[in-house]
Design an enzyme around this catalytic site. Sequence first.
Site, PDB file in Angstrom:
ATOM      1  N   ASN A 211      72.623  25.797  32.834  1.00  0.00           N
ATOM      2  CA  ASN A 211      71.331  25.005  33.754  1.00  0.00           C
ATOM      3  C   ASN A 211      70.366  24.825  32.595  1.00  0.00           C
ATOM      4  O   ASN A 211      70.186  25.137  31.239  1.00  0.00           O
ATOM      5  CB  ASN A 211      70.108  25.204  34.830  1.00  0.00           C
ATOM      6  CG  ASN A 211      70.352  26.412  34.801  1.00  0.00           C
ATOM      7  OD1 ASN A 211      68.968  27.018  33.316  1.00  0.00           O
ATOM      8  ND2 ASN A 211      70.744  27.348  35.545  1.00  0.00           N
ATOM      9  N   ASP A 280      74.959  29.437  41.182  1.00  0.00           N
ATOM     10  CA  ASP A 280      74.892  30.301  42.311  1.00  0.00           C
ATOM     11  C   ASP A 280      76.422  30.587  42.295  1.00  0.00           C
ATOM     12  O   ASP A 280      77.341  31.292  43.111  1.00  0.00           O
ATOM     13  CB  ASP A 280      74.679  29.221  43.543  1.00  0.00           C
ATOM     14  CG  ASP A 280      73.469  28.749  43.838  1.00  0.00           C
ATOM     15  OD1 ASP A 280      72.210  30.165  43.528  1.00  0.00           O
ATOM     16  OD2 ASP A 280      72.201  28.005  43.453  1.00  0.00           O
ATOM     17  N   ASP A 309      74.471  37.151  44.494  1.00  0.00           N
ATOM     18  CA  ASP A 309      73.017  37.427  44.711  1.00  0.00           C
ATOM     19  C   ASP A 309      71.871  38.850  43.696  1.00  0.00           C
ATOM     20  O   ASP A 309      71.891  39.292  44.322  1.00  0.00           O
ATOM     21  CB  ASP A 309      72.446  37.262  46.054  1.00  0.00           C
ATOM     22  CG  ASP A 309      71.067  36.742  46.828  1.00  0.00           C
ATOM     23  OD1 ASP A 309      70.232  37.306  45.647  1.00  0.00           O
ATOM     24  OD2 ASP A 309      71.008  35.334  46.925  1.00  0.00           O
ATOM     25  N   ILE A 310      70.974  38.291  42.438  1.00  0.00           N
ATOM     26  CA  ILE A 310      71.033  39.365  42.070  1.00  0.00           C
ATOM     27  C   ILE A 310      69.021  40.182  43.215  1.00  0.00           C
ATOM     28  O   ILE A 310      69.153  41.238  42.637  1.00  0.00           O
ATOM     29  CB  ILE A 310      69.973  39.319  41.175  1.00  0.00           C
ATOM     30  CG1 ILE A 310      71.610  39.056  40.479  1.00  0.00           C
ATOM     31  CG2 ILE A 310      69.730  40.414  40.202  1.00  0.00           C
ATOM     32  CD1 ILE A 310      71.361  38.245  39.003  1.00  0.00           C
ATOM     33  N   PHE A 329      61.990  33.868  42.373  1.00  0.00           N
ATOM     34  CA  PHE A 329      61.009  32.867  41.589  1.00  0.00           C
ATOM     35  C   PHE A 329      62.097  31.962  42.339  1.00  0.00           C
ATOM     36  O   PHE A 329      63.844  32.132  42.385  1.00  0.00           O
ATOM     37  CB  PHE A 329      61.265  32.470  40.275  1.00  0.00           C
ATOM     38  CG  PHE A 329      59.660  32.109  39.533  1.00  0.00           C
ATOM     39  CD1 PHE A 329      59.190  31.919  39.028  1.00  0.00           C
ATOM     40  CD2 PHE A 329      59.658  34.011  39.710  1.00  0.00           C
ATOM     41  CE1 PHE A 329      57.927  32.184  38.391  1.00  0.00           C
ATOM     42  CE2 PHE A 329      58.229  34.411  39.075  1.00  0.00           C
ATOM     43  CZ  PHE A 329      57.527  33.455  38.323  1.00  0.00           C
ATOM     44  N   LYS A 343      63.166  30.336  52.379  1.00  0.00           N
ATOM     45  CA  LYS A 343      64.110  31.372  50.562  1.00  0.00           C
ATOM     46  C   LYS A 343      63.262  33.056  50.699  1.00  0.00           C
ATOM     47  O   LYS A 343      63.779  33.634  51.130  1.00  0.00           O
ATOM     48  CB  LYS A 343      63.634  30.716  49.663  1.00  0.00           C
ATOM     49  CG  LYS A 343      64.289  31.056  48.366  1.00  0.00           C
ATOM     50  CD  LYS A 343      64.863  30.612  47.361  1.00  0.00           C
ATOM     51  CE  LYS A 343      65.445  31.745  46.942  1.00  0.00           C
ATOM     52  NZ  LYS A 343      65.873  30.798  45.089  1.00  0.00           N
TER      53      LYS A 343
END
Length: 406
Positions: A211, A280, A309-310, A329, A343
């Site tokens: 990304n 993801d 998912d850390i 974040f 979230k």
Amino acid sequence: MELSGKKIVLGLSGGVACYKAAELCRAMTRAGAEVRVVMTDAATHFITAVTMQALSGHPVHSSQWDARVDNNMAHIDLSRGADAILVAPCSADFMSKLAHGVCDDLLSTLCLARPAALPLLLAPAMNVEMWRNPATQRNAQQLRDDGIALFGPGAGEQACGEVGLGRMLEAQQLLEELIAAFQPKALAGKRVLITAGPTFEAIDPVRGITNLSSGKMGYAVARAAREAGAEVTLVSGPTALEAPFGVRRVNVQSAQQMHDAVMGQLDGQHVFIAVAAVADWRVLNASEQKMKKQADGSVPELKFEQNPDILAAVAARTNLSGYPYCVGFAAESENLVAFGASKREKKGIPLLVGNIGHHTFGQDDNTIILFDEHGHTVLPRAGKLELARQLICEISKRLAHNSLFQ
């Protein structure tokens, strides 16, 4: 400019590292500081007062009997009104003088006569054997016990050809240390674990999915946490950035590697800040060899599976132990307020930082929104380091009201 309005006395004692003091002087003035230079007689054998005057824009002082000072008390006048005294380079001999209260020249007398509240900062520079000599180590400890900060030394090749501890830190490192000296130590004694940058999910040995994250925000948060007195570990995906000075960096590529590194570093951490833009999904059928273009025009079919998912994994452990305090974040492309609040609740964390991804990736500034159980707060657009310092301040306030972190 981060040193705007600051008055710094830059002292030079004798050593070949005086050449770095010239670069440091220029860096401090560019950061907005007013720099007054004081040199020992030994320092003038390595660099001239003319050079330091040209770089600082002020006459250089080297004599206790300087008639240019109206009251002939340079050792008093130079430190009054100063915000810090930084001796760089600081030789073994000069360290010994300070440790034992010897004042036989202008610089040593000035340091001894400084007001008690005026920070005295030293950048040791000497041969590796001189640095590790027991006498020098005793002097270094005495200086620390006296409340004097030592920046370095660094390790590496020395002018004499030997290798090891004793090098003066580089100008940029010293500038960062000086700036940090003026920051509140709101996280003193705390350990902070931070993720930053993108992850890279391999398709084959030469291609992958990533990304646009540059890592700038995460690295700024790491620097701000270290400035606040924390011991900082930075788990970083692939970036072109140098780790902030004094921050321990662990390099990873994939999301799975980042997950494993974080979980391996988690014990004993007081705060976890998940800044990294983690993929993801990863490619389930990645090729062990480079994929070739097919003559018939057919293209490979990629299959994906979800990455761990850390943040959720760390938050789950937090719920069991009470710490680390978790900060996430979220980069969104739309509906930031709604998605950010949702979230935070979904992850089960006390604080989430939201921003618009395409407005921040690769940029030096940003606008962020803080989400907590009371709602959300907008931090107006500013440089990422300034926002990082504001975020660390907000985290420290929350820790102060949490009995687990007292």
